[in-house]
Design an enzyme around this catalytic site. Structure first.
Site, PDB file in Angstrom:
ATOM      1  N   LYS A 110       0.831  -1.211   0.000  1.00 38.53           N
ATOM      2  CA  LYS A 110       0.000   0.000   0.000  1.00 38.53           C
ATOM      3  C   LYS A 110       0.865   1.261   0.000  1.00 38.53           C
ATOM      4  O   LYS A 110       0.561   2.213  -0.715  1.00 38.53           O
ATOM      5  CB  LYS A 110      -0.963   0.000   1.192  1.00 38.53           C
ATOM      6  N   LYS A 189      -8.861 -10.291 -14.496  1.00 45.51           N
ATOM      7  CA  LYS A 189      -9.596 -10.497 -13.239  1.00 45.51           C
ATOM      8  C   LYS A 189     -10.646  -9.392 -13.064  1.00 45.51           C
ATOM      9  O   LYS A 189     -10.332  -8.208 -13.225  1.00 45.51           O
ATOM     10  CB  LYS A 189      -8.604 -10.444 -12.067  1.00 45.51           C
ATOM     11  N   LYS A 192     -13.203  -3.868  -9.338  1.00 42.89           N
ATOM     12  CA  LYS A 192     -13.754  -2.520  -9.532  1.00 42.89           C
ATOM     13  C   LYS A 192     -12.664  -1.529  -9.936  1.00 42.89           C
ATOM     14  O   LYS A 192     -12.931  -0.548 -10.602  1.00 42.89           O
ATOM     15  CB  LYS A 192     -14.559  -2.035  -8.333  1.00 42.89           C
TER      16      LYS A 192
HETATM   17  P1  ADP Z   1     -12.105  -5.490  -6.146  1.00 40.89           P
HETATM   18  O1  ADP Z   1     -10.941  -6.186  -6.807  1.00 40.89           O
HETATM   19  O2  ADP Z   1     -13.251  -5.303  -7.071  1.00 40.89           O
HETATM   20  O3  ADP Z   1     -11.678  -4.209  -5.449  1.00 40.89           O
HETATM   21  P2  ADP Z   1     -12.147  -6.546  -3.493  1.00 40.89           P
HETATM   22  O4  ADP Z   1     -10.657  -6.535  -3.448  1.00 40.89           O
HETATM   23  O5  ADP Z   1     -12.903  -5.537  -2.687  1.00 40.89           O
HETATM   24  O6  ADP Z   1     -12.621  -6.463  -5.019  1.00 40.89           O
HETATM   25  O7  ADP Z   1     -12.614  -8.015  -3.135  1.00 40.89           O
HETATM   26  C1  ADP Z   1     -13.536  -8.356  -2.142  1.00 40.89           C
HETATM   27  C2  ADP Z   1     -13.624  -9.874  -2.101  1.00 40.89           C
HETATM   28  O8  ADP Z   1     -14.083 -10.411  -3.337  1.00 40.89           O
HETATM   29  C3  ADP Z   1     -12.289 -10.553  -1.820  1.00 40.89           C
HETATM   30  O9  ADP Z   1     -12.512 -11.617  -0.939  1.00 40.89           O
HETATM   31  C4  ADP Z   1     -11.835 -11.070  -3.171  1.00 40.89           C
HETATM   32  O10 ADP Z   1     -11.058 -12.225  -3.047  1.00 40.89           O
HETATM   33  C5  ADP Z   1     -13.154 -11.349  -3.886  1.00 40.89           C
HETATM   34  N1  ADP Z   1     -12.994 -11.080  -5.329  1.00 40.89           N
HETATM   35  C6  ADP Z   1     -12.868  -9.868  -5.905  1.00 40.89           C
HETATM   36  N2  ADP Z   1     -12.745  -9.962  -7.253  1.00 40.89           N
HETATM   37  C7  ADP Z   1     -12.781 -11.290  -7.541  1.00 40.89           C
HETATM   38  C8  ADP Z   1     -12.700 -12.053  -8.766  1.00 40.89           C
HETATM   39  N3  ADP Z   1     -12.563 -11.456  -9.948  1.00 40.89           N
HETATM   40  N4  ADP Z   1     -12.773 -13.400  -8.671  1.00 40.89           N
HETATM   41  C9  ADP Z   1     -12.922 -14.010  -7.481  1.00 40.89           C
HETATM   42  N5  ADP Z   1     -13.000 -13.355  -6.295  1.00 40.89           N
HETATM   43  C10 ADP Z   1     -12.935 -12.014  -6.311  1.00 40.89           C
END
Ligand code: ADP
Ligand code: TRP
Length: 319
Positions: A110, A189, A192
């Site tokens: 970070k 992947k 957001k």
């Molecule tokens: P983002 O990448 O959209 O910011 P987060 O990091 O907030 O998503 O992820 C929240 C949860 O959702 C975590 O436990 C993460 O492992 C799961 N997650 C996010 N994106 C995916 C994906 N593309 N495939 C599987 N699990 C995901």
């Protein structure tokens, strides 16, 4: 067996979040005694906007409740509604070496990304250790990025127990190796931060736009298409049973249809899958008082355990 999980309150959720995390957590309610909280204190390390934080906490609660979090069966609360966790955080700080925190990958990642290095961000793992240890958690289901935090929790608990006796329960992380990464509309992947999501509770029109925007090759209607490399097909795999998938493979192998048709099939499947939750979610969004009551009830259940545990801990350290 007590399973504990902390959820970052991010507002809009996408189908990657659902299949990667939320669905598993809802199902964990059948595997043991689930303790799940919205990590509102942790969120302060990245969110400094009052309205945004309030909205995200509320929406996270609504989403989990709509998707099947059962507040009677499980204990579901907002982290900052049970203040005991901050007291434990301080006590554990005195059993956390600087070196341990300095080795934390998430802190290093970070700050490398330019996020301001303040004490909250640095001591984030100690608060996470307090979350886990306050509730005598046995199992902590986490993504790969969080394994180190559970290891640190074990180090902190070991130091504490070596000093005061076997007071804290040693937790274990559980990483689900099976969780496939859900691809986004561009094949990378879904995330957001990449702008390639398909939202779970967007408007019908918005979701259609996202689905129609899935990247494919440029094969024409009259050409045979390869389902094994197609992003639309990969997403269909999340929503279809084997018979439906065989049927779809046949359509890919038969000239006459284009990717637009396959996308509409996927769109129908997505709408059908989440339809049952939409109504419940809307009800909760329209009734914030009901949501607050549910969260208060969860906090009171969590507080009972937290306060009994803190009595033991305070007594052990001499306070
Ligand atoms: P983002 O990448 O959209 O910011 P987060 O990091 O907030 O998503 O992820 C929240 C949860 O959702 C975590 O436990 C993460 O492992 C799961 N997650 C996010 N994106 C995916 C994906 N593309 N495939 C599987 N699990 C995901
Ligand atoms: N750090 C976790 C995450 O970013 C959230 C979290 C906070 C957590 N406290 C926890 C997860 C305790 C498990 C146990 O996803």
């Amino acid at each position: 067996m007590r399973i504990l999980s902390g959820i970052q309150p991010s507002g809009t959720i996408h189908i990657g979040n659902y299949f990667g995390m939320i669905k598993k957590m809802i199902e964990a309610q059948n595997d043991g005694e689930l303790f799940a909280f919205i990590a509102s204190y942790h969120a302060l390390t990245s969110v400094k906007d009052k309205e945004f934080l309030e909205k995200n906490i509320f929406e996270a609660a609504v989403n989990f409740l709509a998707l099947g979090m059962d507040p009677e069966k499980s204990t579901f609360w907002v982290q900052s509604d049970v203040k005991e966790v901050l007291e434990l955080y301080w006590l554990l700080s005195n059993h956390t070496s600087m070196g341990l925190l300095e080795r934390a990958h998430s802190y290093k990642d970070k700050t490398a990304k330019g996020i301001q290095a303040n004490h909250g961000l640095f001591s984030y793992p100690v608060l996470m250790a307090a979350d886990i240890l306050l509730y005598d958690s046995n199992i902590v289901p986490v993504g790969k990025d969080q394994i180190q935090h559970v290891e640190m929790t074990r180090d902190i608990a070991t130091s504490f127990n070596n000093t005061y006796g076997e007071i804290l329960v040693m937790p274990e992380s559980k990483v689900d190796e099976e969780v496939a990464t859900v691809p986004g509309t561009d094949g990378a992947k879904m995330s957001k931060s990449y702008g390639n999501t398909i939202d779970m509770f967007g408007t019908k029109k918005g979701i259609k736009k996202q689905v129609m925007g899935i990247v494919t090759d440029s094969k024409e209607l009259d050409e045979v298409k390869d389902h094994t490399t197609c992003n639309v097909y990969k997403l269909c795999e999340l929503f279809m049973n084997n018979d439906e998938l065989k049927d779809l493979q046949q359509r890919y192998a038969t000239p006459g249809e284009g990717y637009g048709h396959f996308k509409l099939t996927l769109l129908d499947k997505i709408n059908e899958h989440f339809e049952p939750y939409v109504q419940r979610r809307q009800h909760l969004l329209d009734n914030p008082k009901e949501v607050k009551e549910i969260l208060d009830f969860g906090a009171s259940k969590a507080r009972k355990i937290a306060s009994a545990k803190m009595d033991v801990i305070r007594n052990a350290v001499g306070l």
